[in-house]
Write a protein that holds these residues in place. Structure first.
Motif, PDB file in Angstrom:
ATOM      1  N   LYS A   8       0.858  -1.189   0.000  1.00 29.15           N
ATOM      2  CA  LYS A   8       0.000   0.000   0.000  1.00 29.15           C
ATOM      3  C   LYS A   8       0.884   1.226   0.000  1.00 29.15           C
ATOM      4  O   LYS A   8       2.068   1.184   0.337  1.00 29.15           O
ATOM      5  CB  LYS A   8      -0.940   0.011   1.213  1.00 29.15           C
ATOM      6  CG  LYS A   8      -0.267  -0.006   2.584  1.00 29.15           C
ATOM      7  CD  LYS A   8       0.146   1.365   3.092  1.00 29.15           C
ATOM      8  CE  LYS A   8       0.831   1.258   4.454  1.00 29.15           C
ATOM      9  NZ  LYS A   8       1.744   2.401   4.712  1.00 29.15           N
ATOM     10  N   ILE A   9       0.312   2.346  -0.392  1.00 25.86           N
ATOM     11  CA  ILE A   9       0.978   3.639  -0.228  1.00 25.86           C
ATOM     12  C   ILE A   9       0.167   4.499   0.726  1.00 25.86           C
ATOM     13  O   ILE A   9      -1.025   4.275   0.930  1.00 25.86           O
ATOM     14  CB  ILE A   9       1.154   4.382  -1.572  1.00 25.86           C
ATOM     15  CG1 ILE A   9      -0.203   4.581  -2.273  1.00 25.86           C
ATOM     16  CG2 ILE A   9       2.147   3.656  -2.461  1.00 25.86           C
ATOM     17  CD1 ILE A   9      -0.153   5.525  -3.470  1.00 25.86           C
ATOM     18  N   ASN A  10       0.836   5.466   1.312  1.00 23.44           N
ATOM     19  CA  ASN A  10       0.159   6.514   2.076  1.00 23.44           C
ATOM     20  C   ASN A  10       0.053   7.749   1.206  1.00 23.44           C
ATOM     21  O   ASN A  10       1.069   8.268   0.745  1.00 23.44           O
ATOM     22  CB  ASN A  10       0.949   6.890   3.327  1.00 23.44           C
ATOM     23  CG  ASN A  10       1.038   5.782   4.335  1.00 23.44           C
ATOM     24  OD1 ASN A  10       1.784   4.817   4.140  1.00 23.44           O
ATOM     25  ND2 ASN A  10       0.296   5.919   5.414  1.00 23.44           N
ATOM     26  N   LEU A  95       5.754   0.534   2.786  1.00 21.54           N
ATOM     27  CA  LEU A  95       4.752  -0.085   1.923  1.00 21.54           C
ATOM     28  C   LEU A  95       3.872  -1.095   2.651  1.00 21.54           C
ATOM     29  O   LEU A  95       2.973  -1.676   2.048  1.00 21.54           O
ATOM     30  CB  LEU A  95       5.447  -0.768   0.734  1.00 21.54           C
ATOM     31  CG  LEU A  95       6.265   0.164  -0.163  1.00 21.54           C
ATOM     32  CD1 LEU A  95       7.028  -0.636  -1.219  1.00 21.54           C
ATOM     33  CD2 LEU A  95       5.367   1.199  -0.835  1.00 21.54           C
ATOM     34  N   LEU A 165       6.588   3.256  -8.170  1.00 22.59           N
ATOM     35  CA  LEU A 165       7.159   3.228  -6.832  1.00 22.59           C
ATOM     36  C   LEU A 165       8.651   2.992  -6.967  1.00 22.59           C
ATOM     37  O   LEU A 165       9.082   2.026  -7.620  1.00 22.59           O
ATOM     38  CB  LEU A 165       6.532   2.117  -5.986  1.00 22.59           C
ATOM     39  CG  LEU A 165       5.119   2.348  -5.453  1.00 22.59           C
ATOM     40  CD1 LEU A 165       4.088   2.235  -6.556  1.00 22.59           C
ATOM     41  CD2 LEU A 165       4.799   1.335  -4.354  1.00 22.59           C
ATOM     42  N   ASN A 167      12.177   2.483  -4.877  1.00 22.95           N
ATOM     43  CA  ASN A 167      12.796   2.195  -3.587  1.00 22.95           C
ATOM     44  C   ASN A 167      14.312   2.200  -3.735  1.00 22.95           C
ATOM     45  O   ASN A 167      14.875   1.330  -4.392  1.00 22.95           O
ATOM     46  CB  ASN A 167      12.319   0.850  -3.041  1.00 22.95           C
ATOM     47  CG  ASN A 167      12.963   0.533  -1.703  1.00 22.95           C
ATOM     48  OD1 ASN A 167      13.928  -0.195  -1.635  1.00 22.95           O
ATOM     49  ND2 ASN A 167      12.421   1.110  -0.642  1.00 22.95           N
ATOM     50  N   SER A 238       6.136   7.327   0.863  1.00 24.62           N
ATOM     51  CA  SER A 238       5.057   6.507   1.409  1.00 24.62           C
ATOM     52  C   SER A 238       5.369   6.097   2.838  1.00 24.62           C
ATOM     53  O   SER A 238       6.442   5.548   3.124  1.00 24.62           O
ATOM     54  CB  SER A 238       4.851   5.246   0.563  1.00 24.62           C
ATOM     55  OG  SER A 238       3.784   4.477   1.084  1.00 24.62           O
ATOM     56  N   THR A 243      10.396   4.474   0.331  1.00 22.97           N
ATOM     57  CA  THR A 243       9.862   4.406  -1.027  1.00 22.97           C
ATOM     58  C   THR A 243       9.192   5.716  -1.403  1.00 22.97           C
ATOM     59  O   THR A 243       8.383   6.256  -0.649  1.00 22.97           O
ATOM     60  CB  THR A 243       8.853   3.260  -1.160  1.00 22.97           C
ATOM     61  OG1 THR A 243       9.501   2.033  -0.834  1.00 22.97           O
ATOM     62  CG2 THR A 243       8.317   3.168  -2.578  1.00 22.97           C
ATOM     63  N   PHE A 245       6.833   7.586  -4.428  1.00 27.36           N
ATOM     64  CA  PHE A 245       5.940   7.223  -5.524  1.00 27.36           C
ATOM     65  C   PHE A 245       5.543   8.459  -6.308  1.00 27.36           C
ATOM     66  O   PHE A 245       5.486   9.570  -5.782  1.00 27.36           O
ATOM     67  CB  PHE A 245       4.691   6.488  -5.021  1.00 27.36           C
ATOM     68  CG  PHE A 245       3.761   7.317  -4.168  1.00 27.36           C
ATOM     69  CD1 PHE A 245       2.742   8.078  -4.738  1.00 27.36           C
ATOM     70  CD2 PHE A 245       3.889   7.315  -2.787  1.00 27.36           C
ATOM     71  CE1 PHE A 245       1.879   8.839  -3.958  1.00 27.36           C
ATOM     72  CE2 PHE A 245       3.042   8.074  -1.990  1.00 27.36           C
ATOM     73  CZ  PHE A 245       2.032   8.839  -2.574  1.00 27.36           C
TER      74      PHE A 245
END
Length: 269
Positions: A8-10, A95, A165, A167, A238, A243, A245
């Motif tokens: 997931k992302i924030n 993530l 994404l 990293n 994120s 990471t 994005f």
């Protein structure tokens, strides 16, 4: 049984206040993305957990998947299983990869043994494992608050956008990330901003970890700016990890611009 725990992302992360229990209350939008591990659960004579791919620190018995199994084993007298995890989502990357693995273990065991555990109760088990673990039970875009384990639906319209994404391989622990922040309430309402077109987010949808972590790891800020330079409509870090994005209006090969880093790209659902 084979399942694919996704990351997931924030989108936005406001650290609102420190709690009496030492955790922090936050507000954020959690959004699932397609970067996934592979998790297989099969019947066995004795319980075992092992993993391939990215090395996971610590003992196998302390892995979140093993903890998820143990929670359900105690309450439902489960037989032994073998859990095999192919780890591809980076660790310490913001993530939620480990949390997803645990939540998908709960869901897989529920299905494999026909336990008929309600979604609400699956979330209760997941909350015992980690703050953002419960999100992956329903696994759809949510406004998250308190420790990141309470959810409400959110009006956000970015399905069909292209996301990349990136990293850079910097491992940032949650303890390290929180050590540099000061909790404060945001002057803008995150839910209201996310209802607006994505072009309105830049400079307003903030991740509170960026200020201190970009100072400590300048490479992170450089990646973010490069994503904007490539045409991202919005870019951010994120969670509390490393990471970055970028969300784009159309498909493009962002990966070629970051050959030295781990990159996942695809459409948002």
């Amino acid at each position: 049984m084979l399942v694919f725990p996704n990351a997931k992302i924030n989108i936005g992360l406001n650290i609102v206040e420190k709690r009496p229990d030492g955790f922090h209350n936050i507000e954020s939008c959690f959004y699932p993305v397609g970067w996934s591990d592979a998790l297989e659960v099969t019947l066995a004579e004795t319980f075992s957990f092992h993993s391939d791919g990215i090395a996971i620190p610590g003992n196998a018995s302390d892995n979140l998947c093993a903890k998820a199994y143990e929670l359900l084993r105690k309450d439902y007298n489960l037989p032994p299983v073998k859990i095999h995890l192919l780890k591809t989502v980076p660790i310490g990357a913001g993530l939620g990869g480990g949390s997803a693995d645990a939540a998908f273990t709960i869901k897989a065991l529920n299905q494999l043994f026909g336990l008929d555990i309600s979604v609400d109760d699956q979330e209760k088990y997941a909350r015992l494992i980690g703050s953002d673990c419960a999100f992956f039970v329903r696994n759809k875009p949510m406004y998250c608050f308190e420790k990141g384990d309470r959810f409400e639906t959110i009006d956000i319209n970015i399905a069909g956008k292209w996301i990349a994404l990136v990293n850079p391989g910097i491992h940032i622990s949650t303890v390290e990330a929180y050590s540099g922040v000061v909790a404060k309430r945001s002057t803008e309402n995150l839910r209201n901003i996310l209802r607006e077109p994505i072009k309105e987010w830049k400079g307003r949808v903030q991740n509170d970890f960026e200020a201190t972590l970009f100072e400590k790891y300048p490479l992170l800020g450089e990646v973010k700016e490069k994503l904007y330079g490539l045409g991202a409509e919005y870019a951010a870090m994120s969670g509390s990890g490393s990471t970055l994005f970028g969300i784009f209006g159309q498909e493009q090969n962002v990966k070629q611009h970051f050959p030295e880093f781990r990159v996942w790209q695809g459409f948002l659902k």
